[in-house]
Write an enzyme that holds these catalytic residues in place. Structure first.
Site, PDB file in Angstrom:
ATOM      1  N   GLY A 224       0.649  -1.193  -0.149  1.00 52.24           N
ATOM      2  CA  GLY A 224       0.100   0.125   0.056  1.00 52.24           C
ATOM      3  C   GLY A 224       0.847   1.359  -0.084  1.00 52.24           C
ATOM      4  O   GLY A 224       0.411   2.290   0.583  1.00 52.24           O
ATOM      5  N   GLU A 268      -2.937  -2.351   6.945  1.00 49.08           N
ATOM      6  CA  GLU A 268      -4.160  -2.035   6.386  1.00 49.08           C
ATOM      7  C   GLU A 268      -4.397  -1.763   4.663  1.00 49.08           C
ATOM      8  O   GLU A 268      -5.428  -2.096   4.162  1.00 49.08           O
ATOM      9  CB  GLU A 268      -4.829  -0.675   6.877  1.00 49.08           C
ATOM     10  CG  GLU A 268      -4.137   0.655   6.268  1.00 49.08           C
ATOM     11  CD  GLU A 268      -2.615   0.907   6.070  1.00 49.08           C
ATOM     12  OE1 GLU A 268      -2.132   1.535   4.913  1.00 49.08           O
ATOM     13  OE2 GLU A 268      -1.862   0.301   6.996  1.00 49.08           O
ATOM     14  N   ASP A 269      -3.117  -1.781   4.220  1.00 51.01           N
ATOM     15  CA  ASP A 269      -3.171  -1.863   2.663  1.00 51.01           C
ATOM     16  C   ASP A 269      -3.680  -2.960   2.263  1.00 51.01           C
ATOM     17  O   ASP A 269      -4.447  -2.955   1.305  1.00 51.01           O
ATOM     18  CB  ASP A 269      -1.818  -1.336   2.362  1.00 51.01           C
ATOM     19  CG  ASP A 269      -0.696  -1.949   2.852  1.00 51.01           C
ATOM     20  OD1 ASP A 269      -0.959  -3.013   3.769  1.00 51.01           O
ATOM     21  OD2 ASP A 269       0.311  -1.806   2.766  1.00 51.01           O
ATOM     22  N   ASN A 270      -3.077  -4.203   2.548  1.00 52.41           N
ATOM     23  CA  ASN A 270      -3.151  -5.484   2.154  1.00 52.41           C
ATOM     24  C   ASN A 270      -4.819  -5.684   2.510  1.00 52.41           C
ATOM     25  O   ASN A 270      -5.351  -6.304   1.662  1.00 52.41           O
ATOM     26  CB  ASN A 270      -2.070  -6.442   2.621  1.00 52.41           C
ATOM     27  CG  ASN A 270      -2.401  -7.797   2.110  1.00 52.41           C
ATOM     28  OD1 ASN A 270      -3.234  -8.579   2.575  1.00 52.41           O
ATOM     29  ND2 ASN A 270      -1.727  -8.064   1.376  1.00 52.41           N
TER      30      ASN A 270
END
Length: 456
Positions: A224, A268-270
């Site tokens: 991310g 959080e990106d994944n």
């Protein structure tokens, strides 16, 4: 009379089965590696200019660029400036910091003054929705953004001027030809590091696997550092990774949706990418641009514990893949393959290993050159190769170190990784003691909503 059963028994012996499995696994790894290499050559060696770059502002989709800031990252001025110089006619920039004393603020203000024609502003003060400080920093920008398309890009990343236009081309295609069966919900950019130790990981083996997995498009695989997605899509997911039904149930109404739902995850990106993939059955696409990640000087300790953090988070999200990870690494894979080729074909182990490592390094260098857009400079060749060798030697020890614990340190704070990649804050001074010790903690407590105003 017993010769046929004995021959049949020898074919089913453990060494023979082991050799066949080792050969199949080795060929599979080369298939993945060559797919990543081919994807790099086809996608990154030619970066055409998008027609959106010169289109009228009212004819293109507006984009809100969100950049969360914390401290003076290496190359911060140039990183932030790269978003001010995007060749795209309709975008705004929102720079956010949690603390009004943050050292990044003067840099942000200077750039806003330098580019008065760009619609840009600063938001000071976070909104705590979970343990992830990046999400807390982004929440107000997320809600105040003017446009539905959001480009979330880390402060340690710089991008080429045409990146935004080419990315919107993928997210909002202008024609109906050659469209994927499922709508693209997220466009991401492969990270490209400038630190030698991280170059030998991110720009070679990691990039090779990253490109191959995304080319095959069989599962979500997103880092991310630089992602575009629609706020309207994110508002429909909650991080459960369970497919969404057409009718919203009463229990679903009690769940948190949107960016705030991902504040409990460290990666959080994944999780955002996985939620768009699994909950909405949408897909991702890779731009032909890279996210240049300028690290600056990185100690061996920093490199080791950064890798440990990634693996510890990943093992709670995709355990099976993390357990198999050592078998994908160069030294273990080549050792298994050397034994297999020796048993099946009589090829000397030393000869096989020499050919294998030369070919493996050549592919990794080819992936690097595709992403960089130029050959590796001659004066840095041996430095790069030495870092590549060190990376290969450290891969297995780092993996064992990561698998033996669940605590990670991120930006001076200690967390315990829980099931499904959730994290919780733990007590401690945030300093690593013993082997590879150079972690420092600057601030122990997390300060919520230090101020509540915008700087325009």
């Amino acid at each position: 009379m017993n010769s046929q059963p004995e021959s049949h028994q020898s074919l089913l012996s453990f060494p023979f089965i082991f050799a066949i499995l080792g050969l199949v696994w080795y060929l599979f790894l080369w298939t993945v590696g060559l797919l990543g290499c081919r994807t790099g050559r086809r996608r990154y060696r030619m970066r055409p200019r998008s027609p959106l770059a010169t289109a009228p502002p009212n004819s293109v989709h507006g984009v809100s660029i969100l950049r969360p800031l914390k401290g003076l990252d290496a190359n911060l001025y140039e990183n932030l400036e790269s978003t001010f110089t995007q060749e795209y006619p309709n975008f705004e920039i929102i720079l956010s910091v949690a603390d009004e004393q943050d050292q990044a603020l003067p840099v942000a203000r200077e750039l806003i003054s330098k580019y008065p024609s760009i619609n840009s502003r600063i938001i000071i003060g976070e909104e705590v929705v979970g343990v992830n400080p990046k999400v807390n920093n982004l929440i107000r920008s997320y809600h105040e953004a003017t446009h539905d398309i959001l480009w979330v890009i880390d402060s340690g990343v710089s991008v080429a001027p045409g990146t935004l236009a080419r990315s919107v081309d993928l997210l909002e295609p202008s024609t109906q030809t050659n469209l994927p069966k499922r709508r693209v919900a997220l466009v991401h950019h492969v990270p490209f590091a400038s630190c030698s130790r991280r170059e030998a990981f991110l720009n070679t083996n990691h990039a090779k696997m990253y490109l191959a997995i995304n080319a095959a498009s069989i599962e979500s695989c997103v880092v991310g550092k630089s992602n575009l997605y629609r706020r309207s899509d994110l508002e429909r997911v909650n991080g459960s990774l369970k497919p969404r039904v057409h009718m919203v149930s009463e229990n679903d109404q009690d769940c948190t949706h949107g960016l705030a739902a991902f504040g409990k995850f460290l990666a959080e990106d994944n999780m955002i990418a996985s939620a768009l993939w699994h909950e909405l059955d949408l897909r991702h696409d890779l731009s032909c641009d890279v996210a240049h990640n300028v690290i600056g000087k990185m100690s061996l300790s920093d490199y080791v514990w950064r890798r440990v953090r990634w693996i510890r988070v990943r093992k709670h999200m995709v355990l099976a893949a993390t357990i198999l990870e050592p078998l994908t690494e160069n030294l273990i894979a080549s050792s298994i393959a050397a034994a297999s080729f020796r048993y099946l074909f009589g090829i000397p182990i030393w000869l096989f290993l020499v050919i294998h490592h030369a070919a493996w390094l050549w592919v990794d260098l080819d992936v690097y050159e595709s992403l960089a857009g130029h050959p590796l400079p001659a004066d840095r060749r041996w430095q790069f190769i030495s870092a590549w060798c060190l990376r290969e030697l450290l891969a297995l020890p780092i993996w064992f170190l990561a698998m033996l614990g669940n605590e990670v340190i991120w930006r001076g704070k200690k967390y315990e990784v829980l099931r499904a990649g959730e994290v919780k804050r733990t007590s401690g001074d945030g300093i690593r003691r013993g082997l590879f010790t150079r972690w420092r903690q600057k601030d122990i407590d997390y300060q919520p909503l230090l101020s509540n105003h915008s700087d325009t």
